[in-house]
Scaffold this active site. Structure first.
Site, short mmCIF file in Angstrom:
data_model
loop_
_atom_site.label_atom_id
_atom_site.label_comp_id
_atom_site.label_asym_id
_atom_site.label_seq_id
_atom_site.Cartn_x
_atom_site.Cartn_y
_atom_site.Cartn_z
N LYS A 157 -15.82 1.01 39.13
CA LYS A 157 -14.54 0.44 38.74
C LYS A 157 -13.40 1.38 39.12
O LYS A 157 -13.58 2.59 39.11
CB LYS A 157 -14.49 0.26 37.21
CG LYS A 157 -15.32 -0.86 36.66
CD LYS A 157 -15.16 -0.94 35.15
CE LYS A 157 -16.06 -1.98 34.52
NZ LYS A 157 -15.72 -3.36 34.88
N ASP A 185 -21.45 -4.19 39.04
CA ASP A 185 -20.56 -4.26 37.87
C ASP A 185 -20.77 -5.54 37.05
O ASP A 185 -20.24 -5.68 35.96
CB ASP A 185 -19.10 -4.15 38.35
CG ASP A 185 -18.15 -3.76 37.23
OD1 ASP A 185 -18.64 -3.39 36.14
OD2 ASP A 185 -16.93 -3.82 37.44
N GLU A 203 -23.21 -6.28 35.25
CA GLU A 203 -24.44 -5.74 34.66
C GLU A 203 -24.80 -6.37 33.33
O GLU A 203 -25.97 -6.47 32.98
CB GLU A 203 -24.32 -4.21 34.51
CG GLU A 203 -23.57 -3.71 33.25
CD GLU A 203 -22.11 -4.16 33.14
OE1 GLU A 203 -21.52 -4.47 34.17
OE2 GLU A 203 -21.59 -4.23 32.00
N ARG A 208 -24.75 -9.38 32.17
CA ARG A 208 -25.59 -10.58 32.23
C ARG A 208 -27.05 -10.24 32.56
O ARG A 208 -27.96 -10.98 32.20
CB ARG A 208 -25.01 -11.56 33.26
CG ARG A 208 -24.96 -11.02 34.66
CD ARG A 208 -24.02 -11.82 35.57
NE ARG A 208 -22.61 -11.56 35.27
CZ ARG A 208 -21.60 -12.17 35.87
NH1 ARG A 208 -21.83 -13.09 36.81
NH2 ARG A 208 -20.36 -11.87 35.57
N1 BES Z 1 -17.59 -5.18 30.98
C1 BES Z 1 -17.04 -5.92 32.05
C2 BES Z 1 -16.12 -7.05 31.59
C3 BES Z 1 -14.83 -6.63 30.92
C4 BES Z 1 -13.67 -6.49 31.66
C5 BES Z 1 -14.77 -6.44 29.56
C6 BES Z 1 -12.49 -6.15 31.05
C7 BES Z 1 -13.59 -6.09 28.94
C8 BES Z 1 -12.44 -5.95 29.70
C9 BES Z 1 -18.16 -6.54 32.89
O1 BES Z 1 -19.34 -5.84 32.93
C10 BES Z 1 -17.66 -6.62 34.29
O2 BES Z 1 -17.45 -5.59 34.87
N2 BES Z 1 -17.50 -7.84 34.79
C11 BES Z 1 -17.04 -8.06 36.11
C12 BES Z 1 -17.93 -9.09 36.72
C13 BES Z 1 -17.73 -9.30 38.20
C14 BES Z 1 -18.18 -8.07 38.97
C15 BES Z 1 -18.50 -10.50 38.62
C16 BES Z 1 -15.60 -8.55 36.02
O3 BES Z 1 -15.30 -9.32 35.12
O4 BES Z 1 -14.79 -8.13 36.83
ZN ZN Z 2 -19.73 -4.59 31.33
MN MN Z 3 -19.32 -4.35 34.50
#
Ligand code: BES
Ligand code: ZN
Ligand code: MN
Length: 466
Positions: free
Chosen positions: A248, A318, A320, A322
């Protein structure tokens, strides 16, 4: 904060007596009238406060008039927010004893009254070397005692969850979550890495591989004689989400210690459940690990096999949460429970859609979803249904495996939902995406910034209604 239920709050020797005023109405409070509200400056708008001196003539030192807004808009949720405002105001004034003498407020509102006071009376200052002593020690309220004591327990569970989700990832590790679970005095089993491997949890274990912290799969069980129903609740337990190799950007990583907020909610709920002795069986499940880019980390293009035998091509490390939930869902479905409910800080897309105001909910059973939405609104939270149409799976199709873990950018919350559904078998299931609601970067309503304990009130409410 000690809550005393009293017959007449006006007789208490307190630092502050809180009275109320509805917008556009004259106050019925003789106290407020006696010390004269300046009606040009104070209209009783929702959340407005006005301070009156008592010149040493009353048992309490000051009167705080609390605006409750228009009477026709008033409801328990509004009361909770307003009480939280007055408690914060009293904290700023460093009051220690606060009495509430509210006119025209139904005793049915006692639960939300108490929740407002206790949610506002929260800080996370354990790492400050100089702590401000501005906590209120006692409040006095005219209320229904049973509802007050019930709310105290729910609020304690929320505080437990907020403390845990606010804890830095360096301390709130998977092993620490496992130890906390073991200390709750429930029937608890912790599976280590080897045991998870034997159970075939290839998706969960892949996520944890890039971290020096050992993954832990946690299963707590509360039961009673002849349970009326059996449910499993699952919380996403990513103790830190760096994104993995698909790392990230720095600014998105800042709050990622909160990626175990679902797990923290499960632990909060399970920490108090025995005190309510509900007549149902509740399984609390957490697949805890960190998502890190270490030398053994899983990679884009890897193909994982989940517990149910389905194969997953990694499109993005990222996505992860799911993967860990996939194995946790398979595990929960094998317990033969009636309902499975998962809560997860799962997608930025859900946060884009609903902001910090509501969690997204989806599921395979409309009655369960509607029930949870209603329970949420009665308990002071907002859930909003998002679609779970099979078409969202189109972008998750893989040329080499049964599915990919991520695909198109649009509709990301629903795509994550249909992904999870592939691991749900023969059970009523709901998924709650708390990415937006679990952690606040700015104060909002009754909350200071930081962890909110999302889902704790609602899920406890749901469990107690069964
Ligand atoms: N933990 C994050 C989602 C998240 C984002 C929670 C902001 C709280 C605040 C999750 O693991 C993630 O990184 N999701 C990605 C998925 C994508 C790579 C398909 C996302 O939402 O960008
Ligand atoms: Zn996450
Ligand atoms: Mn993530």
């Amino acid at each position: 904060m000690k809550i005393n239920v009293v017959e007449n709050a006006k007789s208490i020797e307190a630092d502050i007596l809180v009275v109320n005023l509805f917008e556009g109405e004259r106050t019925t409070s003789d106290i407020a009238n006696q010390y004269a509200i300046d009606e040009d400056n104070f209209k009783g708008k929702f959340g407005e406060t006005y301070l009156l001196p008592t010149y040493g003539k009353e048992p309490y030192r000051k009167v705080l008039v609390l605006g409750l807004g228009k009477k026709e808009d008033f409801c328990p949720n509004k009361l909770r927010e307003a009480i939280a405002k007055s408690v914060k105001k009293a904290m700023q004034m460093e009051a220690k004893k606060v009495a509430f003498a509210l006119d025209g407020i139904n005793f049915d509102y006692s639960e939300q009254f108490t929740m407002g006071a206790l949610i506002a009376d929260y800080k996370f200052d354990k790492y400050k070397s100089e702590k401000k002593d501005n906590k209120i020690s006692e409040i006095y309220i005219q209320a229904n005692e049973n509802n007050v004591r019930k709310a105290e327990k729910i609020a304690a569970a929320m505080t437990f969850t907020r403390n845990l989700a606010n804890e830095p990832a360096q301390f709130a590790t998977p092993s620490e979550l496992a130890n906390i679970a073991l200390d709750l005095g429930l029937d608890t089993k912790i599976y280590d890495k080897d045991e998870c491997e034997k159970m075939g949890m290839g998706a969960f274990l892949a996520v944890g591989r890039g971290s020096a912290e050992e993954p832990k799969f946690i299963h707590m069980k509360y039961t009673c004689d002849n349970p009326k129903k059996r449910i499993a609740i699952i919380g996403k337990g990513i103790c830190f989400d760096s994104g993995g190799l698909d790392i990230k950007p720095a600014s998105s990583m800042l709050t990622m210690k909160d990626d175990m907020s679902g797990a923290a909610a499960i632990l909060g709920i399970m920490s108090i459940i025995k005190e309510f002795s509900p007549q149902i069986e509740v399984h609390g499940i957490i697949a805890a690990c960190e998502n890190m880019p270490g030398g053994k980390a899983y990679k884009p293009g890897d193909i994982l096999t989940a517990k149910n035998g389905k194969t997953i091509e990694i499109d993005n490390t990222d996505a992860e949460g799911r993967l860990t939930l996939a194995d946790a869902l398979c595990y929960a479905c094998e317990l033969g429970v009636d309902e499975v409910i998962d809560m997860a800080t799962l997608t930025g897309a859900c946060m884009v859609a609903l902001g910090t105001q509501a969690a997204g909910i989806m599921g395979n059973d409309d009655t369960l979803v509607k029930n949870l939405i209603d329970t949420a609104s009665r308990n002071g939270e907002r859930f909003w249904q998002l679609p779970l149409w099979e078409e969202y799976f189109d972008s998750l199709k893989s040329d080499v495996a049964d599915m990919k873990n991520s695909g198109a950018r649009w509709g990301g919350a629903s795509a994550a939902g249909v992904f999870l559904q592939k691991f749900v078998k023969d059970v009523k299931w709901a998924h709650i995406d708390i990415a937006g609601t679990a952690y606040l970067e700015k104060p909002q309503k009754e909350f200071i910034s930081g962890a909110t304990g999302a889902c704790v009130r609602t899920l406890l409410g749901y469990i107690l209604e069964q």
